[in-house]
Design a protein around this motif. Structure first.
Motif, PDB file in Angstrom:
ATOM      1  N   VAL A 136      65.198  46.210  31.065  1.00 29.29           N
ATOM      2  CA  VAL A 136      65.536  47.623  31.495  1.00 29.29           C
ATOM      3  C   VAL A 136      66.970  47.755  31.726  1.00 29.29           C
ATOM      4  O   VAL A 136      67.530  46.575  32.041  1.00 29.29           O
ATOM      5  CB  VAL A 136      64.762  48.008  32.827  1.00 29.29           C
ATOM      6  N   ALA A 137      67.706  48.809  31.623  1.00 32.00           N
ATOM      7  CA  ALA A 137      69.204  48.901  31.935  1.00 32.00           C
ATOM      8  C   ALA A 137      69.288  50.259  32.585  1.00 32.00           C
ATOM      9  O   ALA A 137      68.346  51.306  32.881  1.00 32.00           O
ATOM     10  CB  ALA A 137      69.887  49.015  30.604  1.00 32.00           C
ATOM     11  N   PHE A 138      70.328  50.518  33.324  1.00 37.88           N
ATOM     12  CA  PHE A 138      70.710  51.364  34.068  1.00 37.88           C
ATOM     13  C   PHE A 138      72.022  52.241  33.670  1.00 37.88           C
ATOM     14  O   PHE A 138      73.069  51.486  33.408  1.00 37.88           O
ATOM     15  CB  PHE A 138      70.738  51.082  35.690  1.00 37.88           C
ATOM     16  N   ASN A 139      72.108  53.555  33.690  1.00 36.45           N
ATOM     17  CA  ASN A 139      73.268  54.268  33.502  1.00 36.45           C
ATOM     18  C   ASN A 139      73.959  54.985  34.509  1.00 36.45           C
ATOM     19  O   ASN A 139      73.325  55.306  35.638  1.00 36.45           O
ATOM     20  CB  ASN A 139      72.642  55.466  32.355  1.00 36.45           C
ATOM     21  N   GLY A 140      75.325  54.650  34.448  1.00 32.75           N
ATOM     22  CA  GLY A 140      76.085  55.332  35.700  1.00 32.75           C
ATOM     23  C   GLY A 140      76.469  54.066  36.706  1.00 32.75           C
ATOM     24  O   GLY A 140      75.891  53.075  36.528  1.00 32.75           O
ATOM     25  N   ASP A 141      77.104  54.754  37.760  1.00 32.48           N
ATOM     26  CA  ASP A 141      77.586  53.820  38.734  1.00 32.48           C
ATOM     27  C   ASP A 141      76.489  53.707  39.850  1.00 32.48           C
ATOM     28  O   ASP A 141      76.552  54.169  40.952  1.00 32.48           O
ATOM     29  CB  ASP A 141      78.731  54.460  39.156  1.00 32.48           C
ATOM     30  N   VAL A 142      75.362  53.046  39.491  1.00 29.88           N
ATOM     31  CA  VAL A 142      74.211  53.057  40.335  1.00 29.88           C
ATOM     32  C   VAL A 142      74.494  52.563  41.698  1.00 29.88           C
ATOM     33  O   VAL A 142      74.016  53.268  42.625  1.00 29.88           O
ATOM     34  CB  VAL A 142      72.985  52.543  39.556  1.00 29.88           C
ATOM     35  N   LEU A 143      75.109  51.646  41.783  1.00 27.46           N
ATOM     36  CA  LEU A 143      75.497  50.899  43.191  1.00 27.46           C
ATOM     37  C   LEU A 143      76.899  51.356  43.670  1.00 27.46           C
ATOM     38  O   LEU A 143      77.270  50.777  44.872  1.00 27.46           O
ATOM     39  CB  LEU A 143      75.360  49.620  43.108  1.00 27.46           C
ATOM     40  N   GLY A 144      77.392  52.323  43.102  1.00 26.99           N
ATOM     41  CA  GLY A 144      78.502  52.757  43.623  1.00 26.99           C
ATOM     42  C   GLY A 144      78.816  54.270  44.237  1.00 26.99           C
ATOM     43  O   GLY A 144      77.688  54.809  44.844  1.00 26.99           O
ATOM     44  N   ARG A 145      79.802  54.945  43.448  1.00 25.44           N
ATOM     45  CA  ARG A 145      79.895  56.494  43.752  1.00 25.44           C
ATOM     46  C   ARG A 145      78.966  57.173  42.981  1.00 25.44           C
ATOM     47  O   ARG A 145      79.220  57.520  41.679  1.00 25.44           O
ATOM     48  CB  ARG A 145      81.091  56.767  43.400  1.00 25.44           C
ATOM     49  N   SER A 146      77.564  57.408  43.461  1.00 29.29           N
ATOM     50  CA  SER A 146      76.699  57.889  42.818  1.00 29.29           C
ATOM     51  C   SER A 146      75.442  58.784  43.817  1.00 29.29           C
ATOM     52  O   SER A 146      75.576  58.491  44.721  1.00 29.29           O
ATOM     53  CB  SER A 146      75.690  56.754  42.255  1.00 29.29           C
ATOM     54  N   LEU A 147      74.921  59.866  43.091  1.00 29.50           N
ATOM     55  CA  LEU A 147      74.016  60.535  43.740  1.00 29.50           C
ATOM     56  C   LEU A 147      73.009  59.563  44.188  1.00 29.50           C
ATOM     57  O   LEU A 147      72.395  58.650  43.649  1.00 29.50           O
ATOM     58  CB  LEU A 147      73.287  61.646  42.983  1.00 29.50           C
ATOM     59  N   TYR A 148      72.436  59.729  45.409  1.00 29.48           N
ATOM     60  CA  TYR A 148      71.261  59.150  46.044  1.00 29.48           C
ATOM     61  C   TYR A 148      70.154  59.628  45.725  1.00 29.48           C
ATOM     62  O   TYR A 148      68.984  59.082  45.976  1.00 29.48           O
ATOM     63  CB  TYR A 148      71.542  58.919  47.442  1.00 29.48           C
ATOM     64  N   THR A 149      69.875  60.653  44.834  1.00 29.36           N
ATOM     65  CA  THR A 149      68.958  61.496  44.400  1.00 29.36           C
ATOM     66  C   THR A 149      68.420  61.233  42.981  1.00 29.36           C
ATOM     67  O   THR A 149      67.453  61.913  42.720  1.00 29.36           O
ATOM     68  CB  THR A 149      68.963  62.895  44.627  1.00 29.36           C
ATOM     69  N   VAL A 150      69.315  60.572  42.300  1.00 26.72           N
ATOM     70  CA  VAL A 150      69.032  60.246  40.760  1.00 26.72           C
ATOM     71  C   VAL A 150      69.003  58.939  40.358  1.00 26.72           C
ATOM     72  O   VAL A 150      70.032  58.130  40.947  1.00 26.72           O
ATOM     73  CB  VAL A 150      70.127  61.368  39.874  1.00 26.72           C
TER      74      VAL A 150
END
Length: 228
Positions: A136-150
């Motif tokens: 599995v992989a994740f897209n975007g800045d998941v643990l940083g400046r990111s929406l908590y809803t997506v």
């Protein structure tokens, strides 16, 4: 776009606004993903226009807002009556306006508790997927400046995972392959192609709200273990 609606990355609108100010440019930010989810101090934000939509924070569908900075003048969108400060003629959607205002009031009042609870669910699912779904992989800045809803997740492409959205749907699990704006598009997400153009992966966007539970996340992860 203040926050990307597919991967959740949040743009620094202060930096962009100050850059626009430097070059005397008009700045409109699409804040549909963040109005009702993050606090705004528009008097101290260097932006000329923002937009918001009620359904993003449990308000009625079909009603939104356009904020126009008091120092900006634009021509009316619809001519005729004097509704909406002479900017858009026509009978106003009173029910929608009241619903929007009440939903925003509720979202703002409960922001601190709701954002913490929703963010906890998102990161719990992130950890569970890493633990239980190989590759599995994740897209975007998941643990940083990111929406908590997506949470945007890419799974290894297999015969089973190519049907993942269909199979999630028939198991009463709502998810998407991209934004609602491009639903039905054959070429897939332009956002995912731009940041992770891997033909051997299948990407799914999961969204979270205050009504979701940890038990629901566990159910989804268990189902994904079967479908990938």
């Amino acid at each position: 776009m203040h926050a990307n609606n597919e991967i959740g990355n949040i743009l620094d609108i202060f930096a962009v606004g100050n850059l626009c100010k430097l070059y005397n440019a008009i700045f409109h930010s699409d804040t549909v993903q963040t109005v009702g989810h993050f606090p705004f101090d528009l008097r101290n934000t260097p932006v000329h226009f923002i937009t918001g939509a009620a359904h993003k924070f449990h308000g009625p569908k079909g009603v939104g807002i356009l904020y126009i900075n008091e120092n900006v003048r634009i021509k009316p969108f619809v001519h005729g009556g004097g509704q909406e400060r002479n900017m858009r003629a026509g009978t106003e959607n009173i029910y929608g306006i009241v619903g929007f205002a009440k939903a925003l009031e509720t979202a703002t009042a409960n922001h601190e508790a709701d954002s913490a609870a929703i963010g906890t669910l998102k990161y719990y699912m992130y950890e569970q997927l890493k633990k239980h779904v190989p590759g599995v992989a994740f897209n975007g800045d998941v643990l940083g400046r990111s929406l908590y809803t997506v949470l945007s997740v890419s799974f290894p492409k297999t015969e089973k995972s190519e049907m993942i959205l269909f199979n999630l749907d028939i198991n009463s699990i709502c998810a998407s392959g991209g934004s609602a704006c491009t639903s039905g598009a054959e070429q897939g997400s332009h956002v995912i192609r731009a940041i992770n153009n891997n033909p051997n992966q299948v990407t799914v966007r999961f969204s979270f709200c205050k009504h979701n539970t940890k038990e629901e996340v566990d159910l989804v992860v268990e189902k994904l273990k079967e479908l990938v």
